[in-house]
Motif scaffolding. Sequence first.
Motif, PDB file in Angstrom:
ATOM      1  N   UNK A   1       6.175 -15.037  -7.949  1.00 51.62           N
ATOM      2  CA  UNK A   1       5.683 -14.003  -7.040  1.00 51.62           C
ATOM      3  C   UNK A   1       4.890 -12.969  -7.838  1.00 51.62           C
ATOM      4  N   UNK A   2       3.683 -12.724  -7.394  1.00 54.28           N
ATOM      5  CA  UNK A   2       2.860 -11.688  -8.010  1.00 54.28           C
ATOM      6  C   UNK A   2       2.748 -10.517  -7.039  1.00 54.28           C
ATOM      7  N   UNK A   3       2.889  -9.323  -7.563  1.00 53.25           N
ATOM      8  CA  UNK A   3       2.957  -8.130  -6.726  1.00 53.25           C
ATOM      9  C   UNK A   3       1.863  -7.142  -7.127  1.00 53.25           C
ATOM     10  N   UNK A   4       1.119  -6.676  -6.125  1.00 50.17           N
ATOM     11  CA  UNK A   4       0.102  -5.647  -6.340  1.00 50.17           C
ATOM     12  C   UNK A   4       0.582  -4.363  -5.675  1.00 50.17           C
ATOM     13  N   UNK A   5       0.646  -3.285  -6.431  1.00 51.00           N
ATOM     14  CA  UNK A   5       1.037  -1.978  -5.909  1.00 51.00           C
ATOM     15  C   UNK A   5      -0.191  -1.079  -5.857  1.00 51.00           C
ATOM     16  N   UNK A   6      -0.516  -0.603  -4.655  1.00 47.17           N
ATOM     17  CA  UNK A   6      -1.618   0.344  -4.482  1.00 47.17           C
ATOM     18  C   UNK A   6      -1.018   1.718  -4.218  1.00 47.17           C
ATOM     19  N   UNK A   7      -1.535   2.738  -4.869  1.00 40.06           N
ATOM     20  CA  UNK A   7      -0.946   4.055  -4.637  1.00 40.06           C
ATOM     21  C   UNK A   7      -1.749   5.179  -5.223  1.00 40.06           C
ATOM     22  N   UNK A   8      -1.341   6.378  -4.874  1.00 37.82           N
ATOM     23  CA  UNK A   8      -1.953   7.576  -5.430  1.00 37.82           C
ATOM     24  C   UNK A   8      -1.422   7.797  -6.839  1.00 37.82           C
ATOM     25  N   UNK A   9      -1.937   8.841  -7.492  1.00 40.80           N
ATOM     26  CA  UNK A   9      -1.608   9.058  -8.898  1.00 40.80           C
ATOM     27  C   UNK A   9      -0.111   9.281  -9.115  1.00 40.80           C
ATOM     28  N   UNK A  10       0.598   9.722  -8.072  1.00 39.24           N
ATOM     29  CA  UNK A  10       2.043   9.918  -8.203  1.00 39.24           C
ATOM     30  C   UNK A  10       2.772   8.614  -8.529  1.00 39.24           C
ATOM     31  N   UNK A  11       2.148   7.465  -8.201  1.00 33.85           N
ATOM     32  CA  UNK A  11       2.765   6.177  -8.527  1.00 33.85           C
ATOM     33  C   UNK A  11       2.907   6.017 -10.038  1.00 33.85           C
ATOM     34  N   UNK A  12       1.930   6.532 -10.798  1.00 32.74           N
ATOM     35  CA  UNK A  12       1.999   6.451 -12.262  1.00 32.74           C
ATOM     36  C   UNK A  12       3.229   7.190 -12.767  1.00 32.74           C
ATOM     37  N   UNK A  13       3.462   8.388 -12.222  1.00 35.85           N
ATOM     38  CA  UNK A  13       4.633   9.168 -12.637  1.00 35.85           C
ATOM     39  C   UNK A  13       5.926   8.475 -12.228  1.00 35.85           C
TER      40      UNK A  13
ATOM     41  N   UNK B   1       0.841  -1.200   0.000  1.00 38.78           N
ATOM     42  CA  UNK B   1       0.000   0.000   0.000  1.00 38.78           C
ATOM     43  C   UNK B   1       0.877   1.252   0.000  1.00 38.78           C
ATOM     44  N   UNK B   2       0.279   2.380  -0.423  1.00 41.47           N
ATOM     45  CA  UNK B   2       0.995   3.668  -0.484  1.00 41.47           C
ATOM     46  C   UNK B   2       2.296   3.518  -1.259  1.00 41.47           C
ATOM     47  N   UNK B   3       2.220   2.815  -2.375  1.00 42.05           N
ATOM     48  CA  UNK B   3       3.429   2.462  -3.128  1.00 42.05           C
ATOM     49  C   UNK B   3       4.077   3.665  -3.803  1.00 42.05           C
ATOM     50  N   UNK B   4       3.381   4.802  -3.863  1.00 40.53           N
ATOM     51  CA  UNK B   4       4.001   5.997  -4.444  1.00 40.53           C
ATOM     52  C   UNK B   4       5.179   6.480  -3.594  1.00 40.53           C
ATOM     53  N   UNK B   5       5.281   5.974  -2.355  1.00 38.81           N
ATOM     54  CA  UNK B   5       6.373   6.364  -1.457  1.00 38.81           C
ATOM     55  C   UNK B   5       7.584   5.435  -1.545  1.00 38.81           C
ATOM     56  N   UNK B   6       7.506   4.420  -2.388  1.00 38.76           N
ATOM     57  CA  UNK B   6       8.640   3.504  -2.532  1.00 38.76           C
ATOM     58  C   UNK B   6       9.796   4.210  -3.236  1.00 38.76           C
ATOM     59  N   UNK B   7      11.009   3.885  -2.835  1.00 40.29           N
ATOM     60  CA  UNK B   7      12.183   4.436  -3.507  1.00 40.29           C
ATOM     61  C   UNK B   7      12.464   3.647  -4.779  1.00 40.29           C
ATOM     62  N   UNK B   8      13.260   4.236  -5.652  1.00 45.15           N
ATOM     63  CA  UNK B   8      13.622   3.557  -6.900  1.00 45.15           C
ATOM     64  C   UNK B   8      14.394   2.275  -6.599  1.00 45.15           C
ATOM     65  N   UNK B   9      15.280   2.300  -5.599  1.00 44.11           N
ATOM     66  CA  UNK B   9      16.057   1.102  -5.252  1.00 44.11           C
ATOM     67  C   UNK B   9      15.157  -0.040  -4.782  1.00 44.11           C
TER      68      UNK B   9
END
Length: 581
Positions: free
Chosen positions: A157-169, A130-138
């Motif tokens: 492994x399947x990964x679901x990323x939930x985030x705000x629109x900043x995640x798209x950018x 959750x809140x994946x827009x806060x993940x770092x590039x590393x």
Amino acid sequence: MYLDHFGFSQKPFSIAPNPQFLYMSPRHREALAHLIYGLSGEGGFVILTGEVGTGKTTLCRSMITQLPEHVDTAFILNPTLTVPELLATICDEFGIDYPAGASQKVLGDRINTFLLSSARRDRKAVLIIDEAQNLSVNVLEQLRLLTNLETNEEKLLQIILLGQEELIDLLGREELRQLEQRVTARFHLTALSSDESSAYIAHRLQTAGGDAEFFSQRQRRYIHRKTRGIPRLINVVCDRALLGAYAIGVRQMSMGIVRTAVREALADPRLKRARPLLPWVIAGVAVAVLVAVLTTVQPQLRPAETASTGTPPSDNRRTTADQNRPNDPPVEATPEPRPPPAPAAELRQTPEPASIATLSPVQTPNVAPPTPQLLSFNAGDSSLGGLTGHFEEVDAFVPLFAVWGTDYDPAQAEPCVKAVTVGLRCLRRPGSLEDVVKLNRPAILRLGDDAGYVTLMFIEGAVASITDQDGSREVRLDSLEAAWQGEYILLWRMPPAYTAPVHLGDSGAAVDWLTYQLDLMDGRAARLSADSRFDAALEARVRALQEANGILVDGIAGAETWIAINAFEGLGIPFLSATDS
């Protein structure tokens, strides 16, 4: 606190992500279908984005409850982690043992061993962040490396990323292009419509054991308008309203309580700190406005009419600015009776200085709002004078994205690139107004004589609602068609993993989704599978759909075919005309 007072079994508007209270709007149903489809495929990343409070986390928790028993899930709520912390958290969530102070390599090896063991036991592993827009590039790059482990058929492994629109950018950055290419499904969740907000409030009341009609339709519309249809804000306002009603000992909701709840729940705290100055500012402005009105309007009054009626004569003439101004939303408060107007003789007197306490409110005549101007062309002139088109096409995309529930800044991205990041595609075609009406989507039209671009938002009867540089306007359809250059561009929602039209002999995610949607439309038992093929039978079904919708019958599922499929349930689709919604 108020549960017994209103007879609720639990709090109806808690902001905790409780799947029991999930209201499945059409957009939420489609988002859930994308999530489940993404997990049923060959693996990789599934992306769910949306504005704060639109229900991403709740939706994902609901999906977890529907997963089969052989699926192991790990849910990470705090993404502000280093790479070693991420790997240790994944181990904790999956129940993987590791020694204290384990290195990054040891943690990675333990996870890989767990995934291989799960595959041998026919189990699947799903990681949700959750809140994946806060993940770092590393950290994102490490997640991509974890998905490298695979069998001949699927990733382990399947990964679901939930985030705000900043995640798209974030995912659009050059250094993350390899991860972006592994996204198998994506969906952008938007806010609720007015009708959906009303149904959402009723659903939560009923789920908590209360009366679904506790909030009136008027109150629900007001709440939707003030919260912009964001479920979390709706919860905050409704909970505050219930607390307010309980505090004064009433069991029926009133409009006054709702307005107070909105003010308290949504007010900017900075305004509260400045409130002691507010009455003095208002009083000063009132003095200035009163003096300006009395000294400016007085010389224009005709004495005979003023003396005989006691009110200034009405003036029905409207300025260009008045004609271009959109209608204000209706005011829900009941107006108080107005005091009789002052005699004309008093109006002629020069106002003497007065204290703030002795000033009376300025009274405005109770005049009905003027009817919006309907633009049309004169005989032999198709220029549609009064219409101010956008000079640049990208500026016309701003209202077009807005009607799809997405913000767009022309300075940040090309419009059609932005569209893909939120699950949409551009369709640019020459054609007639009849073609646009048939597709039934808002569109950008290029006006002739280099008059710029306007956004066609809605059609009702013979009148089109458009948006130009000056805002919302109404234009006669025949006048708009005469001024139009004949090219249009619109947005449409694409299926999962769509890259190009699909046709006979194709397979993959888009074909799976096509089969699933056609089964729903035909009333068949629909089940989303990952092994569909575009065979002759599917081609015949596509041709039948195209013929029924007046589309070129070629058996190829391209943009116009998908537009017709999307219209079936209207899943978060803004229609140009209400006839098909």
